[in-house]
Motif scaffolding. Sequence first.
Motif, PDB file in Angstrom:
ATOM      1  N   VAL A  82       0.850  -1.193   0.000  1.00  0.00           N
ATOM      2  CA  VAL A  82       0.000   0.000   0.000  1.00  0.00           C
ATOM      3  C   VAL A  82       0.890   1.250   0.000  1.00  0.00           C
ATOM      4  N   PHE A  83       0.962   1.866  -1.157  1.00  0.00           N
ATOM      5  CA  PHE A  83       1.682   3.137  -1.298  1.00  0.00           C
ATOM      6  C   PHE A  83       0.814   4.050  -2.146  1.00  0.00           C
ATOM      7  N   PRO A  84      -0.169   4.741  -1.494  1.00  0.00           N
ATOM      8  CA  PRO A  84      -1.086   5.562  -2.277  1.00  0.00           C
ATOM      9  C   PRO A  84      -0.416   6.800  -2.854  1.00  0.00           C
ATOM     10  N   VAL A  85      -0.859   7.175  -4.068  1.00  0.00           N
ATOM     11  CA  VAL A  85      -0.374   8.384  -4.747  1.00  0.00           C
ATOM     12  C   VAL A  85      -1.568   9.318  -4.906  1.00  0.00           C
ATOM     13  N   CYS A  86      -1.398  10.548  -4.480  1.00  0.00           N
ATOM     14  CA  CYS A  86      -2.495  11.521  -4.511  1.00  0.00           C
ATOM     15  C   CYS A  86      -2.448  12.337  -5.804  1.00  0.00           C
ATOM     16  N   LEU A  87      -3.586  12.373  -6.525  1.00  0.00           N
ATOM     17  CA  LEU A  87      -3.669  13.141  -7.769  1.00  0.00           C
ATOM     18  C   LEU A  87      -4.672  14.284  -7.615  1.00  0.00           C
ATOM     19  N   LEU A  88      -4.325  15.425  -8.121  1.00  0.00           N
ATOM     20  CA  LEU A  88      -5.256  16.549  -8.225  1.00  0.00           C
ATOM     21  C   LEU A  88      -5.563  16.703  -9.719  1.00  0.00           C
ATOM     22  N   GLY A  89      -6.795  16.324 -10.109  1.00  0.00           N
ATOM     23  CA  GLY A  89      -7.087  16.253 -11.543  1.00  0.00           C
ATOM     24  C   GLY A  89      -6.236  15.135 -12.121  1.00  0.00           C
ATOM     25  N   ASN A  90      -5.340  15.486 -13.013  1.00  0.00           N
ATOM     26  CA  ASN A  90      -4.411  14.464 -13.535  1.00  0.00           C
ATOM     27  C   ASN A  90      -2.978  14.719 -13.060  1.00  0.00           C
ATOM     28  N   ARG A  91      -2.798  15.642 -12.112  1.00  0.00           N
ATOM     29  CA  ARG A  91      -1.449  16.021 -11.654  1.00  0.00           C
ATOM     30  C   ARG A  91      -1.078  15.295 -10.363  1.00  0.00           C
ATOM     31  N   THR A  92       0.175  14.861 -10.301  1.00  0.00           N
ATOM     32  CA  THR A  92       0.667  14.142  -9.127  1.00  0.00           C
ATOM     33  C   THR A  92       1.102  15.156  -8.066  1.00  0.00           C
TER      34      THR A  92
ATOM     35  N   SER B 137       7.387   9.308 -21.966  1.00  0.00           N
ATOM     36  CA  SER B 137       6.774  10.593 -21.615  1.00  0.00           C
ATOM     37  C   SER B 137       7.899  11.594 -21.329  1.00  0.00           C
ATOM     38  N   TYR B 138       8.511  12.080 -22.400  1.00  0.00           N
ATOM     39  CA  TYR B 138       9.621  13.025 -22.245  1.00  0.00           C
ATOM     40  C   TYR B 138       9.064  14.432 -22.057  1.00  0.00           C
ATOM     41  N   GLY B 139       9.888  15.301 -21.507  1.00  0.00           N
ATOM     42  CA  GLY B 139       9.437  16.675 -21.351  1.00  0.00           C
ATOM     43  C   GLY B 139      10.537  17.561 -20.815  1.00  0.00           C
ATOM     44  N   PRO B 140      10.300  18.873 -20.863  1.00  0.00           N
ATOM     45  CA  PRO B 140      11.327  19.815 -20.384  1.00  0.00           C
ATOM     46  C   PRO B 140      11.379  19.870 -18.861  1.00  0.00           C
TER      47      PRO B 140
ATOM     48  N   VAL C 272       4.300  16.124 -13.724  1.00  0.00           N
ATOM     49  CA  VAL C 272       4.141  14.680 -13.928  1.00  0.00           C
ATOM     50  C   VAL C 272       2.641  14.386 -13.856  1.00  0.00           C
ATOM     51  N   GLU C 273       2.045  14.004 -14.997  1.00  0.00           N
ATOM     52  CA  GLU C 273       0.587  13.852 -15.091  1.00  0.00           C
ATOM     53  C   GLU C 273       0.211  12.443 -15.542  1.00  0.00           C
ATOM     54  N   LYS C 274      -0.983  12.026 -15.058  1.00  0.00           N
ATOM     55  CA  LYS C 274      -1.539  10.734 -15.473  1.00  0.00           C
ATOM     56  C   LYS C 274      -2.511  10.974 -16.621  1.00  0.00           C
ATOM     57  N   ALA C 275      -2.641  10.011 -17.478  1.00  0.00           N
ATOM     58  CA  ALA C 275      -3.517  10.168 -18.657  1.00  0.00           C
ATOM     59  C   ALA C 275      -4.974   9.963 -18.266  1.00  0.00           C
TER      60      ALA C 275
ATOM     61  N   VAL D 101       3.035   7.412 -13.078  1.00  0.00           N
ATOM     62  CA  VAL D 101       3.398   8.694 -12.446  1.00  0.00           C
ATOM     63  C   VAL D 101       4.419   8.485 -11.324  1.00  0.00           C
ATOM     64  N   LEU D 102       4.340   7.325 -10.672  1.00  0.00           N
ATOM     65  CA  LEU D 102       5.325   7.029  -9.615  1.00  0.00           C
ATOM     66  C   LEU D 102       6.679   6.700 -10.227  1.00  0.00           C
ATOM     67  N   LEU D 103       6.675   6.021 -11.376  1.00  0.00           N
ATOM     68  CA  LEU D 103       7.937   5.729 -12.074  1.00  0.00           C
ATOM     69  C   LEU D 103       8.652   7.023 -12.456  1.00  0.00           C
ATOM     70  N   ARG D 104       7.871   8.021 -12.899  1.00  0.00           N
ATOM     71  CA  ARG D 104       8.481   9.277 -13.342  1.00  0.00           C
ATOM     72  C   ARG D 104       8.839  10.203 -12.186  1.00  0.00           C
ATOM     73  N   ASP D 105       8.431   9.833 -10.977  1.00  0.00           N
ATOM     74  CA  ASP D 105       8.743  10.613  -9.773  1.00  0.00           C
ATOM     75  C   ASP D 105      10.135  10.194  -9.293  1.00  0.00           C
ATOM     76  N   LYS D 106      11.166  10.949  -9.735  1.00  0.00           N
ATOM     77  CA  LYS D 106      12.562  10.528  -9.526  1.00  0.00           C
ATOM     78  C   LYS D 106      12.914  10.313  -8.050  1.00  0.00           C
ATOM     79  N   PHE D 107      12.461  11.216  -7.172  1.00  0.00           N
ATOM     80  CA  PHE D 107      12.884  11.147  -5.767  1.00  0.00           C
ATOM     81  C   PHE D 107      11.791  10.609  -4.836  1.00  0.00           C
TER      82      PHE D 107
END
Length: 1020
Positions: free
Chosen positions: A239-249, A317-320, A325-328, A414-420
């Motif tokens: 259990v490691f919940p990730v909180c999203l606001l809309g589609n944003r982590t 999902s590359y980007g500047p 970090v957003e979910k689809a 979104v957790l994979l793209r969350d580096k830290f």
Amino acid sequence: MALFEEEMDSNPMVSSLLSKLANYTNLMQGVREHEEADEDEGAKKQTVKSPQMGTFIGVYLPCLQNILGVILFLRMTWIVGTAGILESFIIVSMCCSCTMLTAISMSAIATNGVVPAGGSYYMISRSLGPEFGGAVGLCFYLGTTFAGAMYILGTIEILLTYMVPSAAIFKAEEKAQEADALLNNMRVYGTCCLTLMSLVVFVGVKYVNKLALVFLACVVLSILAIYAGVIKTIFEPPVFPVCLLGNRTLQNHGFDKCMKTEIIDNVTVTTKLWSLFCKGPELNASCNEYFSLNNVTEIQGIPGLTSGVISENMWGSYGPAGMLVEKAVPSVPASDASQDKHLPYVLNDITAFFTLLVGIYFPSVTGIMAGSNRSGDLRDAQRSIPIGTILAIATTTIIYLSCVVLFGACIEGVLLRDKFGDSVKGNLVIGTLSWPSPWVIVIGSFFSCCGAGLQSLTGAPRLLQAIARDGIVPFLEVFGHGKANGEPTWALLLTAVICESGILIASLDAVAPILSMFFLMCYLFVNLACALQTLLRTPNWRPRFKYYHWALSFLGMSLCLALMFISSWYYALVAMLIAGCIYKYIEYRGAEKEWGDGIRGLSLNAARYALIRLEEAPPHTKNWRPQLLVLLNLDSELSVKHPRLLSFTTQLKAGKGLTIVGSVLEGTFLSRDADAKRAEQSIKSAMAAEKTKGFCHVVVSSNLRDGFSHLIQSAGLGGMKHNSVLMAWPANWRQSNDPQSWRNFIETVQETTAAHQALLVAKNVDSFPHQERLGEGTIDVWWIVHDGGLLMLLPFLLQQHKVWRKCKMRIFTVAQLDDNSIQMKKDLQMFLYHLRLNAEVEVVEMHDSDISAFTYEKTLVMEQRSQMLKQMQLSRTEREREAQLIYDRNTASHAALNDKTDATPERVHMTWTKDKFCTERNRNREPSANMAVRDLFSMKPEWESLNQSNVRCMHTAIKLNEVVVNKSQGAHLVLLNMPGPPKNRGGDENYMEFLEVLMEGLNRVLLVRGGGREVITIYS
């Protein structure tokens, strides 16, 4: 064995040779001996046992430990999330293929003979030569040193981000400053960690070696924990919940519940999350527009292997930098996004693109040299290195590829793209997957990075010490020294300084591509070494490892080069520039090492091919250049008599083309072989002093004449044979006790003529310029007969050298009575224009004049002296006295007559052509009807017996000399056509006298005799 008794000293019996080989022990020249020196200081040294490590302990496990490391634990999940499973699979496959192909090449080199301690550096340098060895050795050293910096940065990142975040010295007041604060913390803690590790390495390497097993256990346990965690997600995902606001982590640091409001005691109250986005805790407070428009949802960070999340993570999902970090999933966009970077969203910390990910990932496949670096400790290095290294790469490739798929299949994108791991309360992302606890991975990876850093700081100084002790890079020699037991103290200090520069960069993502470059450069040259040796079929290339092919090596080399430019083209260029500079430096300083390397073999093959091609056809006039054979005389001490002859050679060649410097020793080769070697060394030293590039050849012959004849006939090889001979004028031939000296000279002239070779004879060669540049002056060419254009080509070649650059060329030619001198001058100027030569032209008219009394007198003295020396077998002293007496009389009469004669310019015989020569010869054969009566009556009786041919030759020599002296006495150099030697042997001495008269009163003279072919052309 009596038959071989005399050879026993130099050639041992086979039995004794085999017993020496059987007793050979290949001890590691590194850490092991240093440990024993520490332990046994002051006591009797223990006998070092023969190394007993097998494939598993000696090669497989060290390679495994070195390959699996910091990137797997800290960046692998982020790479999979950013690039997607497919592209991550491609990245891992490319990098692992590169190391596998390199390992195959390395196995071939490592099994081609005994590899002493020194590993990859030893293999590359002995396969590719000192220049490449030094360049690649230093690249490998820099790669290992920056790897140390990367591991230390990894250690500090784990410590400050996942273990004790409260230990940070610099804290960010605003979210925008977080990145800078982290970098500054990394710099401070990294420097402290580097100092501590350097002290541990300095105090004793044995502690590092004893801890190696602990570090390896940490790595293995961490990997097992990941696989165990993956299996557990099938039945019970953590259990490691990730909180999203809309589609944003959202970063899960400042709140505990993923909701905007909650009902407590039937009262709706706002949560901590609300206060992060709104200006107050009140329900009617003004909030961020996006926060107001979108709902908060909670998803599982690790949905599990069977959840089907793999399809979402398939693509990248590359980007500047600063991208959210957003979910689809659907969301309502806000009109104003300017404040987003100050809100607790998870953002990209760097701009991500495919090539960057290649550079960051590649260090996780390095470490394949760990087994070959331990070659001195292995029971059977030739068997263990290939098997252990290839198995280790195969194992790690399977681990990496499976991790790519499993991470993509188990973890939310979104957790994979969350580096830290900000969205899971600052947990290490890979730790959230592991079982039984995230701390297994955190602690395991911490000790793994510590151990890898220590090993880099242990290995890099020893590598630098090995390079320094080889003596190929002179300025590094100080790093070859160390403590009394051989510990590389100075090398460790330099390593720490370079490592600190990497730590000051402070970003793992920025340091990783740097060391990727240096390792890729090293692997590229390992592949090149194997390919070269295979293609050249060197007789000594007999690897025990048979599963290699030059095509695989070339593929590996191409892949290394491609990866270098894919990951960072500018770092690749810098790495190549560094390697190129080191290569040229070693080449410039003259690496006097002969390691039987492949580049030498390549040079031999290329030279053989070029020589065979050159042999196919004689060179065209446009390609003609003087290929010189320089004939030197040596004194009794075997020193060069006329070193300026070599200076002149250098100036004439301007460093280009073939130069063979030859000399002859009298005697037999069996008795004088040692003298021949000494003479060769003496000539080579003189060539180095005069900066003459070429080959040296000393011949031992029963007499000088035969020796020089052999050189003229056989020097050179194939198409690289000499076409011109350069020698000094025998200045003291008149005073010589032995007439053989000038006879040798004349025979050399005859032989060069017969061999169709050009001949250059330098008079007063010791007065020729050395390295000093001449001031403004002239090079005067006296073009009497056409010799193929060599007379005009030589001054042009001399002017290319800095010594003669300021000199101008003047061409003189002589006209006879019926020539139109004005037209001759115009024609000659036009000819020079077409030849693209800049020169002043002057036509000298010389009138027919009566043969003077001085000419008769000089001819008479010459013939009398020649006759006397032939008839009388004079003693040595008498002959010297006679020669000197005649010379003195000669000089005195010349001076007296010069006072009386009129010095007006007179006409001599023209620029000779074949027709004119025949006419002149026929005219001279007929009794002259126009001879003045007064000359008939004034002739002395003894003049009547003189050879009229000699009289005419002497007349030409004297008159021509007068004109040349008059016009060219102040010239820096005078070039003259050299008359051919007489065909009958009787006139040899007279010929020498004619040449002496021709050059009298001139300082620097170069007599030139063409080789019978055109050497200069007006055509392009």
